[in-house]
Design a protein around this motif. Sequence first.
Motif, PDB file in Angstrom:
ATOM      1  N   GLU A  33       2.710  -6.906   4.059  1.00 57.87           N
ATOM      2  CA  GLU A  33       3.990  -6.672   3.371  1.00 57.87           C
ATOM      3  C   GLU A  33       4.163  -5.205   2.971  1.00 57.87           C
ATOM      4  OE1 GLU A  33       3.336 -10.619   3.922  1.00 57.87           O
ATOM      5  OE2 GLU A  33       1.969  -9.295   2.828  1.00 57.87           O
ATOM      6  N   GLU A  34       3.076  -4.481   2.846  1.00 51.09           N
ATOM      7  CA  GLU A  34       3.146  -3.073   2.464  1.00 51.09           C
ATOM      8  C   GLU A  34       3.447  -2.144   3.637  1.00 51.09           C
ATOM      9  OE1 GLU A  34       0.005  -1.774  -0.530  1.00 51.09           O
ATOM     10  OE2 GLU A  34      -0.874  -3.634   0.264  1.00 51.09           O
ATOM     11  N   VAL A  35       3.298  -2.646   4.865  1.00 48.41           N
ATOM     12  CA  VAL A  35       3.475  -1.799   6.046  1.00 48.41           C
ATOM     13  C   VAL A  35       4.954  -1.483   6.234  1.00 48.41           C
ATOM     14  CG1 VAL A  35       3.159  -1.625   8.546  1.00 48.41           C
ATOM     15  CG2 VAL A  35       1.445  -2.803   7.148  1.00 48.41           C
ATOM     16  N   PRO A  36       5.323  -0.209   6.273  1.00 52.57           N
ATOM     17  CA  PRO A  36       6.733   0.150   6.477  1.00 52.57           C
ATOM     18  C   PRO A  36       7.220  -0.253   7.870  1.00 52.57           C
ATOM     19  CG  PRO A  36       5.466   2.022   5.645  1.00 52.57           C
ATOM     20  CD  PRO A  36       4.479   0.973   6.056  1.00 52.57           C
ATOM     21  N   ASP A  37       8.516  -0.437   7.990  1.00 49.19           N
ATOM     22  CA  ASP A  37       9.124  -0.668   9.298  1.00 49.19           C
ATOM     23  C   ASP A  37       9.359   0.704   9.929  1.00 49.19           C
ATOM     24  OD1 ASP A  37      10.557  -1.379  11.510  1.00 49.19           O
ATOM     25  OD2 ASP A  37      11.901  -2.755  10.471  1.00 49.19           O
ATOM     26  N   TYR A  38       8.315   1.253  10.526  1.00 46.86           N
ATOM     27  CA  TYR A  38       8.381   2.600  11.086  1.00 46.86           C
ATOM     28  C   TYR A  38       9.408   2.704  12.213  1.00 46.86           C
ATOM     29  CZ  TYR A  38       4.051   3.767   8.579  1.00 46.86           C
ATOM     30  OH  TYR A  38       3.113   4.014   7.621  1.00 46.86           O
ATOM     31  N   VAL A  39       9.538   1.661  13.015  1.00 51.89           N
ATOM     32  CA  VAL A  39      10.493   1.690  14.122  1.00 51.89           C
ATOM     33  C   VAL A  39      11.915   1.795  13.587  1.00 51.89           C
ATOM     34  CG1 VAL A  39      11.411   0.409  16.086  1.00 51.89           C
ATOM     35  CG2 VAL A  39       8.950   0.427  15.661  1.00 51.89           C
ATOM     36  N   LYS A  40      12.201   1.057  12.529  1.00 51.20           N
ATOM     37  CA  LYS A  40      13.528   1.112  11.918  1.00 51.20           C
ATOM     38  C   LYS A  40      13.824   2.508  11.371  1.00 51.20           C
ATOM     39  CE  LYS A  40      17.260  -0.085   9.618  1.00 51.20           C
ATOM     40  NZ  LYS A  40      18.549  -0.240  10.323  1.00 51.20           N
ATOM     41  N   GLN A  41      12.885   3.086  10.671  1.00 48.08           N
ATOM     42  CA  GLN A  41      13.130   4.373  10.050  1.00 48.08           C
ATOM     43  C   GLN A  41      13.088   5.528  11.047  1.00 48.08           C
ATOM     44  OE1 GLN A  41      10.076   5.248   7.111  1.00 48.08           O
ATOM     45  NE2 GLN A  41       8.687   3.939   8.222  1.00 48.08           N
ATOM     46  N   ALA A  42      12.649   5.249  12.267  1.00 47.60           N
ATOM     47  CA  ALA A  42      12.623   6.291  13.296  1.00 47.60           C
ATOM     48  C   ALA A  42      13.993   6.538  13.908  1.00 47.60           C
ATOM     49  CB  ALA A  42      11.634   5.908  14.397  1.00 47.60           C
ATOM     50  N   THR A  43      14.982   5.695  13.613  1.00 48.29           N
ATOM     51  CA  THR A  43      16.307   5.823  14.230  1.00 48.29           C
ATOM     52  C   THR A  43      16.899   7.229  14.121  1.00 48.29           C
ATOM     53  OG1 THR A  43      16.785   3.476  13.888  1.00 48.29           O
ATOM     54  CG2 THR A  43      18.669   4.923  14.248  1.00 48.29           C
TER      55      THR A  43
END
Length: 444
Positions: A33-43
């Motif tokens: 649950e702590e892992v960021p959504d890196y793919v989302k924030q890479a937009t």
Amino acid sequence: MNPEAQQDVSVFQGIRMIFYMMKPSETSFETLEEVPDYVKQATPFFISLMLLELVVSWILKGKPPGRLDDVLTSVSAGIFSRLPSLFSRSIELTTYIYIWENYRLISLPWHSPWTWYLTFLGVDFGYYWFHRMAHEVNIMWAGHQTHHSSEDYNLSTALRQSILQVYTSWIFYSPLALFVPPSVYAVHLQFNLLYQFWIHTEVINNLGPLELIINTPSHHRVHHGRNRYCIDKNYAGVLIIWDRIFGTFEAENEKVVYGLTHPINTFEPFKVQFHHLVYIWTTFWATPGFFNKFSVIFKGPGWGPGKPRLGLSEEIPEITGEECPFSSSVSHLLKIYAVVQSALMLAFYEETFADKAVLSQVTLLLRVAFIILTLTSIGFLLDQRPKAAVLETFRCLVFLMLCRFGHLKPFMPSLSFAFEIFFSICIAFWGVRSMKELAFGPWK
């Protein structure tokens, strides 16, 4: 993975995560649950690098890195592939968690740098074999071919992803679940994907000694080629050493021609995603004998009765140098219209992902249906399909109805009236085109 955690990532970190240069100390988490959504924030970084590629290509070559219709189709496929994640966690994570909770042998410490680097190697090794099998097993190729269908090669090509691919890729990462915590795996699964974005470009040439170790634009250009020397080569995700070890490496030499060996010549999203699955279905029933039918599914895309498992290389069409990529013949004005509608839809797509936790299931389903309808309509317009004008009229009507009932809201509420006026004009325009098409035949 937690989309809210994206606020903790700086611009500098965002740039580094694209190139897999994040440190274990800043990307190690105890729980999933702590892992960021890196793919989302890479937009925003995707968009920034695509604009930079456009500028550099104009400076170096005097032309853009790709065609507008192809870019729209690549972005469309990327959007299409991510829609299932609005409703459920990725099967790559779901299956991994199940194996971890029920069958793990040992639990490596989540905070150890050694676990981080071991997982980096494990995920990249798993990706190599998944990627290789996605080219050598026909039913897996049915998903992966979407990514190869572009006849251009630029950063937008990286976004051209399959909605089917994740349903087989999880198999190759599963052994890691016997000892690597899900939170560590989730980080590297994303970074491995993000790294592969920047290698989809023609504006970067040879990188010297780095070509010996890592996957580079030069190596990956070969992988996307339909020249005979390019077929089934350079499967690497991050490290090209896997191809060198297992004999699938090929250096770039003669000019690469991109795309599928048999181009699909369409911008319609459903055909881009599923056309090879339809081909397998028809070939399966047309092929006599049980074992031959089995081979249609599980041998290579080029297999046929009496042929080797991966088919015959001499049957791959030769490159003449005169190949012309399939392009839409619609007017520049209509292409601009498609860009505008795609941009509006993309804004609603981003808003939907941002608000999915608070949206009702009905609203979520209606939004997804509208996104799919928009992608399909734009594909029909670019392909000049019969009834494309009718479909676009219907889509604009649906947009107004969803707005009126509160299921869609402009990202700037003050523009609500302007949006209604704009789409009313679109309805009038496409309604007239529809009537003309019905009366006089397809339009140009």
